[in-house]
Design an enzyme around this catalytic site. Structure first.
Site, PDB file in Angstrom:
ATOM      1  N   CYS A 142       1.006  -1.248  -0.060  1.00 19.80           N
ATOM      2  CA  CYS A 142       0.029   0.094   0.113  1.00 19.80           C
ATOM      3  C   CYS A 142       1.063   1.202  -0.023  1.00 19.80           C
ATOM      4  O   CYS A 142       2.004   1.137  -0.590  1.00 19.80           O
ATOM      5  CB  CYS A 142      -0.932   0.039   1.037  1.00 19.80           C
ATOM      6  SG  CYS A 142      -0.224   0.047   2.915  1.00 19.80           S
ATOM      7  N   TYR A 143       0.502   2.240   0.764  1.00 13.76           N
ATOM      8  CA  TYR A 143       1.031   3.578   0.532  1.00 13.76           C
ATOM      9  C   TYR A 143       2.475   3.576   1.253  1.00 13.76           C
ATOM     10  O   TYR A 143       3.605   3.960   0.891  1.00 13.76           O
ATOM     11  CB  TYR A 143       0.375   4.752   1.017  1.00 13.76           C
ATOM     12  CG  TYR A 143       0.726   5.842   0.439  1.00 13.76           C
ATOM     13  CD1 TYR A 143       1.415   6.286  -0.621  1.00 13.76           C
ATOM     14  CD2 TYR A 143       0.221   7.264   1.281  1.00 13.76           C
ATOM     15  CE1 TYR A 143       1.547   7.451  -1.116  1.00 13.76           C
ATOM     16  CE2 TYR A 143       0.531   8.464   0.645  1.00 13.76           C
ATOM     17  CZ  TYR A 143       0.991   8.627  -0.681  1.00 13.76           C
ATOM     18  OH  TYR A 143       1.456   9.856  -0.843  1.00 13.76           O
TER      19      TYR A 143
END
Length: 514
Positions: free
Chosen positions: A461-462
């Site tokens: 993810c981020y």
């Protein structure tokens, strides 16, 4: 229970791809608003040129079209996140499934004589999606079809036939399965969705009627679930479905707080942003609260360790302040002083409650860069951003006082307050060398994850590397931390390794090694 946790982890991860695209869409809407905003032309006369005004409208209105078709974005994006291999084929299956689903629903409503006339569609809970009249499911249609597509893709993509039937193997067999499934789903949801819609509307009213207290609970839950990776399941429905509100903007109906304010940014007829923006006011703790917490940790550090603490805390605080990525600073105290994380979640809820009580309607979901680009071009009438700063300064003081008191009162071992035999952690020589050597880095991470044979799927993810493993017990945490990991979270067979904004490079290194 473990299987349920694993499923939620994987589903939460799959939402991240579509969610990350939308702030970029918002930035283009903001850019279009800067160029096409007639008010700014009073201060910058060159913006009043018709060519620039038209260009601004072109950019803003084109970007808004993504919001109108958001269900399709999720229908394609979720299978990409869920698929363990051949993600492009998974996305194609998601697209086909969504198209067949909405058309099956349309035909079902037509056969039942329930298609409403164009002027009565809104009252009947119907809308046009990709030119097809269906029940207004909003982004839920994309989430539902995307989740089923991703699950069945993983289940059947490995099916192989021999001889003449070989052409129907793999993703072709998934298509054979998904076509009747999506048709059946369209028929079933034609009957079930009106009841689900009633339930969602009731829940939205309960939350709305709870006023600022409901907002505070929302803010608390969104933060307290960060270590589990399940916080996406809290905010996503409020940002992109009718739980976060429904608003008609420039002749079109939008659902979800973020969809609404993006549309309102691009609509010159809107004089003030809707109050639904409160559901995306998470930036208060990111821009003001966590930098204040970092300051409190620095001020309470031992004199001989202040320099080392500053080297860790300043980059983490700036990451939170500028772009709204909080995990580097949150994980700097989560594992050594979990009480502070609970307090942080409570204070996040309080900050959002103050946002509601003070009647703020500015946009502030992430860091100060987004805040400036979104709000300043709108002006203080449409976006009363000075009030956002007032709430932020209150939260800065509150965070600093509370964190400083708790750290000193309970002698918490935050950065710079470690015992004498412990080191205030900086990057090691091994990490520095590995940073420029993806092959060595990938091997080190794979080794820390238990080796090639222990890894089933890798994604990110981020800020986190998300890995599904066979045996979580053989994870070598010291080895992973030697590669620059700021924290390791284990949930069922899912492992999340927190690296920060450069996590994509880590994932690529692992994939290259594998």
């Amino acid at each position: 229970m473990k299987r349920a946790v694993n499923a939620l982890q994987n589903f939460g991860k799959s939402l991240y791809g579509p969610v990350l695209i939308l702030p970029i869409v918002g930035l283009f809407i903001a850019l279009g608003n800067v160029l096409g905003n007639g008010n700014l032309a009073d201060y910058l006369p060159f913006l009043g040129h018709p060519l620039i005004q038209n260009l601004g409208q072109l950019i803003a209105k084109s970007a808004v079209s993504v919001l109108v078709n958001l269900a399709l974005v999720f229908a394609v994006g979720i299978p990409i996140g869920l698929a363990t291999r051949d993600k492009g084929y998974a996305a194609l299956i998601g697209l086909v499934t969504f198209v067949v689903f909405i058309n099956a629903m349309n035909v079902t409503l037509q056969l039942q004589g329930e298609l409403a006339p164009a002027d009565q569609m809104k009252a009947a809970g119907q809308a046009m999606v990709l030119g097809v009249q269906v029940l207004e499911m909003g982004v839920f249609a994309g989430i539902l079809t995307g989740a089923i597509s991703g699950y069945l893709y993983n289940k059947y993509a490995s099916v192989q036939f021999n001889g003449a039937m070989a052409i129907y193997s793999g993703h072709c067999f998934v298509a054979i399965v998904m076509l009747p499934v999506s048709m059946l789903l369209g028929v079933v949801m034609s009957e079930l969705w009106p009841f689900a819609q009633h339930g969602i509307s009731t829940l939205a009213l309960v939350i709305k009627d709870s006023g600022p207290f409901g907002v505070a609970i929302y803010g608390f839950l969104e933060r307290i679930l960060v270590p589990t990776g399940l916080h996406h399941l809290v905010y996503t429905p409020f940002l992109y479905t009718e739980l976060g509100g429904t608003q008609e903007v420039c002749g079109a109906t939008y659902q979800g707080a973020r969809n609404i304010y993006f549309a309102e940014m691009a609509c010159p007829q809107v004089k003030q942003l809707s109050s639904t923006v409160v559901w995306d006011a998470r930036g208060i703790s990111k821009m003001f609260g966590l930098p204040a917490a970092a300051l409190a940790m620095y001020m309470t550090a031992k004199p001989e360790r202040k320099a080392a603490a500053k080297a860790i805390l300043i980059p983490a605080a700036l990451t939170s302040l500028l772009v709204g990525v909080t995990e580097p600073i949150e994980f700097s105290f989560l594992f050594v002083a979990p009480l502070l994380f609970v307090v942080h979640a409570v204070l996040t809820g309080i900050g959002m409650m103050l946002f509601s009580l003070f009647g703020v309607h500015a946009i502030g979901a992430n860091g100060i860069i987004d805040f400036i680009l979104y709000n300043l071009p709108l002006g203080t009438e449409k976006s009363n951003w000075p009030m956002y700063l007032v709430v932020g300064l209150i939260m800065f003081v509150l965070y600093f006082v509370v964190f400083r008191f708790l750290i000193l009162r309970f002698n918490m071992k935050t950065p710079g307050r470690e015992d004498d035999e412990q080191e205030t952690r900086l990057y090691s020589k091994h990490e520095y060398q590995a940073k420029g050597n993806n092959e060595g880095l990938g091997g080190s991470i794979v080794s820390g994850l238990g080796g090639r044979e222990n890894i089933e799927a890798v994604d990110n993810c981020y800020t986190r590397l998300r890995v599904t493993v066979k045996n979580v017990e053989i994870i070598d945490e010291p080895c992973l931390k030697a590669t620059g990991a700021k924290g390791i979270i284990k949930q069922g067979n899912n492992v999340q390794v927190v690296y920060g904004l450069h996590v994509k490079k880590m994932r690529e290194a692992v994939e290259t090694f594998l």
